[in-house]
Design an enzyme around this catalytic site. Structure first.
Site, PDB file in Angstrom:
ATOM      1  N   CYS A   1     -35.524  -3.348   1.212  1.00 39.94           N
ATOM      2  CA  CYS A   1     -36.794  -2.696   0.871  1.00 39.94           C
ATOM      3  C   CYS A   1     -36.709  -1.180   1.040  1.00 39.94           C
ATOM      4  O   CYS A   1     -37.375  -0.432   0.331  1.00 39.94           O
ATOM      5  CB  CYS A   1     -37.946  -3.290   1.675  1.00 39.94           C
ATOM      6  SG  CYS A   1     -37.766  -3.064   3.429  1.00 39.94           S
TER       7      CYS A   1
ATOM      8  N   GLY B   1       0.828  -1.212   0.000  1.00 38.17           N
ATOM      9  CA  GLY B   1       0.000   0.000   0.000  1.00 38.17           C
ATOM     10  C   GLY B   1       0.855   1.252   0.000  1.00 38.17           C
ATOM     11  O   GLY B   1       1.717   1.428   0.862  1.00 38.17           O
TER      12      GLY B   1
ATOM     13  N   GLY C   1       1.136   4.578   3.679  1.00 42.85           N
ATOM     14  CA  GLY C   1       2.251   4.001   2.922  1.00 42.85           C
ATOM     15  C   GLY C   1       3.330   5.028   2.605  1.00 42.85           C
ATOM     16  O   GLY C   1       4.523   4.754   2.743  1.00 42.85           O
TER      17      GLY C   1
END
Ligand SMILES: [Zn+2]
Length: 704
Positions: free
Chosen positions: A188, A40, A45
């Site tokens: 839903c 990364g 990183g």
């Protein structure tokens, strides 16, 4: 572990003598000659490789799949404007080489889950540092490091909070504990009864992928693409095979490819509905929302507007039981809105913080449909939502606002929609810097002890100073022992409950093994009493007849494959060096109201009661089951997270790299937040309890 070498007096920007003085003789030599893998090259990183190089780590391999985006530049300081569009790993390596020329750093563009990065690749390093932004990759690297017996330093940061920890054999691994589930919504709510902007944004993301993405039966809006009158999940089961596999795969199998639907279907006789044996009616091709190859973009846009904002809304309005206590949605003739917007308006600024009107949303929606259909033909059928893709974001912004209008939900600005759509927690450069520094501390301790992690710690970075005796923002704790019931590091068993008669092996392989258990290339061996058989295998080295047999097995029910109540499935993955026993139980008609691929429950006691050194039971030590809640759409509620102006005093990212919030509610509704630390409620409680119980889980954060 590292052979003796000539050590320069200065390593990176650090004196070798001082490293030895602080960490013990021989540390500098080991730092100088060790090989470090950094996975990364994002926010953490970048900080990390800079720190490693300046400390004297001289052999670094950096791997990242991503390219540099303009929104990275505010904190991923190894990159400049002219790097935009280039590889993160390669450019970060080049910048480090210029900064610390004595460092040998290699940038690899690649996916760490790729099988070419196998156990021998991992074994070639002394330490693996994780600066990743997603759970799946972390779980994979965790397994690879355990298999290769290489210490892994894991990290995460989100907003003001962060964490580092070390994984090694015998200690808690990334799979030993359950991770907090992202906030999710019922299907839903998304499909029929949205109440908040986030519901409409989630819906719009599904719509985008339904129209332009790969054909996916799992899309909750699938019924929009078929005139079945049934729920999406039920209908999807009855699509003819030719529809499911699409023209490409059929062509491979030598079958007649499915003809592309015609735009003017009526005239070409495509308007007749075809009826399947079970009575499900498949929409005539001209009524599908998916873009058909060769179709006139103008006609296509018109059809989508009609189907989505007129036909479907009319259908929803007929579900009277839904509208007894709320207003039914409004039909809006999106296709008929007069386009009197200036060209400037049709190219909206995506950082705009003013809410769009419904008219503007309508015009932008139509224009975006036409634009993608005519200018991105090659990608149509493979597009997935990407918050950094301008067309995708315009589509989602326009579509979600039109949806909001229909349901009486407030309309949003593009800036707000981007925040919601990308699950944004603003990244803060300072937190990344703290985390990047902590990782190097752990790496130095591993070096000092010649590869042993005995002095390593898990450290939490909190938002504000907390503590009973000493107020501090960094909370270290001892590494925990491994969970004896973990299915990854301790051969723990799992229980799988499903309907053997109705569940296909495909559901087990795709959903249970690959999605839930993160097994990359599963092999499934069945033991049912005296009967043994290999049900599934994948990867290289299989014979053609084996591949065919396993493909056929995927479509069979478990019962047909002779899996019985009480059977055992041994699931293994050679690449991850993983083997796990799954006990199968039959539950007739389990979760029949859910989609076919959601009708199972996976359980395993993966957290164990534990007494810490102070004799205080930690709060998260209760035995928890891995419960499946697939009914819900796994998305995060991030409303309000983008209310901040884009340029406040701290570095704020306008992108989402975080998928797990630092704050959230667990299923019982208990607030898990670092905020309580600020008002001092923690005073008087033992520190280990505080950090373990609530904050630990809240900080299982993502990166960058
Ligand atoms: Zn474990």
């Amino acid at each position: 572990m590292v052979s003796a070498v000539e050590v320069p007096s200065t390593l990176g920007f650090t004196s070798a003598a001082s490293l030895d003085a602080v960490y013990g003789d021989g540390t500098a030599a080991r730092v100088h000659s060790s090989r470090i893998l950094v996975v990364g090259a994002g926010g953490v990183g970048c900080e990390l490789v800079k720190n490693l190089a300046s400390t004297g780590f001289s052999h670094i391999t950096l791997i990242d799949l991503d390219t540099i985006d303009v929104s990275n530049l505010n904190r991923q300081f190894l990159f400049r404007k002219h790097h935009v569009g280039k590889s993160k790993a390669v450019e970060a390596a080049a910048t480090i080489t210029a900064m610390v020329p004595s460092t040998e750093i290699e940038g690899i563009v690649g996916n760490i889950k790729d099988t070419k990065f196998g156990i021998s690749f991992f074994k070639s390093f002394n330490i693996v540092c994780c600066a990743l932004d997603n759970l799946e990759a972390r779980r994979h690297v965790n397994r690879m490091c355990l298999a290769a017996d290489v210490p892994m330093i894991e990290s995460g940061s989100t907003g003001y909070v962060g964490q580092t920890s070390v994984v090694a054999k015998g200690f808690e691994c990334y799979d030993c504990t359950t991770r907090p589930q992202p906030k999710s919504y019922a299907v839903c709510t998304i499909r029929s009864t949205p109440e908040k902007p986030v519901h409409c944004v989630v819906w719009a993301k599904f719509l985008y992928e339904l129209i332009f993405g790969p054909d996916d039966d799992g899309n909750v809006l699938k019924d929009l693409d078929m005139d079945t009158g049934r729920a999406a999940n039920e209908a999807s089961a009855s699509i003819p095979d030719t529809e499911k596999t699409g023209p490409k795969e059929d062509a491979k199998k030598g079958k007649e490819p499915v003809k592309a639907p015609q735009a003017n279907g009526h005239e070409n006789g495509h308007s007749e509905q075809s009826t399947e044996n079970n009575g499900t009616v498949i929409a005539p091709k001209s009524k599908r929302v998916r873009y058909a190859e060769g179709e006139d973009p103008e006609e296509f846009a018109k059809r989508v507007c009609e189907l989505v904002f007129v036909t479907d809304i009319e259908k929803q309005r007929k579900m009277t039981e839904l509208w007894q206590e709320r207003a039914p949605p409004l039909v809006y003739d999106v296709g008929g809105v007069v386009d009197n917007l200036s060209e400037e308006f049709k190219q909206p600024n995506l950082s705009d913080q003013t809410s769009w009107t419904k008219e503007k949303s309508a015009v932008v929606f139509r224009e975006t449909l036409k634009h993608i259909a005519s200018h991105r033909k090659e990608e149509v059928g493979n597009l997935t939502f990407d918050k950094d893709d301008k067309d995708a974001l315009m589509f989602v912004c326009a579509a979600s606002n039109l949806r909001s209008h229909a349901y009486g939900v407030p309309l949003q600005s593009p800036f707000a929609v981007k925040g919601i759509a990308g699950n944004i927690v603003h990244a803060i450069a300072t937190t990344n810097a703290v985390v990047g520094g902590l990782i190097v501390q752990e790496a130095l301790k591993v070096m000092a002890n010649n590869g042993d992690v005995r002095d390593c710690l898990t450290t939490f970075v909190s938002k504000a100073p907390v503590g009973a005796r000493v107020m501090k923002i960094l909370y270290p704790e001892q590494l925990r022992k491994k969970n004896e019931k973990c299915f990854v590091c301790s051969k723990g068993h799992l229980q799988l409950i499903l309907d053997l008669e109705k569940t296909k092996l495909r559901t087990v392989v795709n959903t249970v093994l690959q999605k839930r258990m993160c097994v990359l290339q599963p092999t499934v061996n069945l033991t049912a009493g005296e009967y043994h058989n290999t049900l599934y295998e994948c990867g290289v080295g299989l014979e053609a007849d084996e591949i065919e047999e396993y493909e056929q097995n995927l479509e069979k029910s478990l019962q047909e494959l002779r899996v019985t109540d009480g059977s055992e499935l041994v699931v293994s993955d050679l690449a991850q060096n993983l083997s796990c026993t799954v006990h199968v139980s039959h539950a007739s008609g389990l979760y029949e109201d859910k989609a076919e691929w959601e009708r199972f429950r996976l359980e395993g006691k993966i957290q164990e009661a534990e007494v810490d050194t102070n004799g205080v039971r930690s709060e998260d030590d209760s035995t928890e089951d891995v419960d499946d809640e697939c009914l819900e759409v796994p998305v995060q509620e991030m409303e309000g997270s983008c209310a901040a102006a884009p340029n406040t005093s701290v570095a704020i990212a306008d992108e989402a790299n975080v998928t797990v919030t630092a704050e959230g509610e667990d299923r019982g509704g208990k607030k898990r937040s670092l905020d309580h630390a600020e008002n001092g409620r923690l005073d008087g409680e033992p520190e280990s309890k505080k950090m373990r119980g609530e904050e630990r889980e809240s900080m299982e954060a993502e990166n960058r």
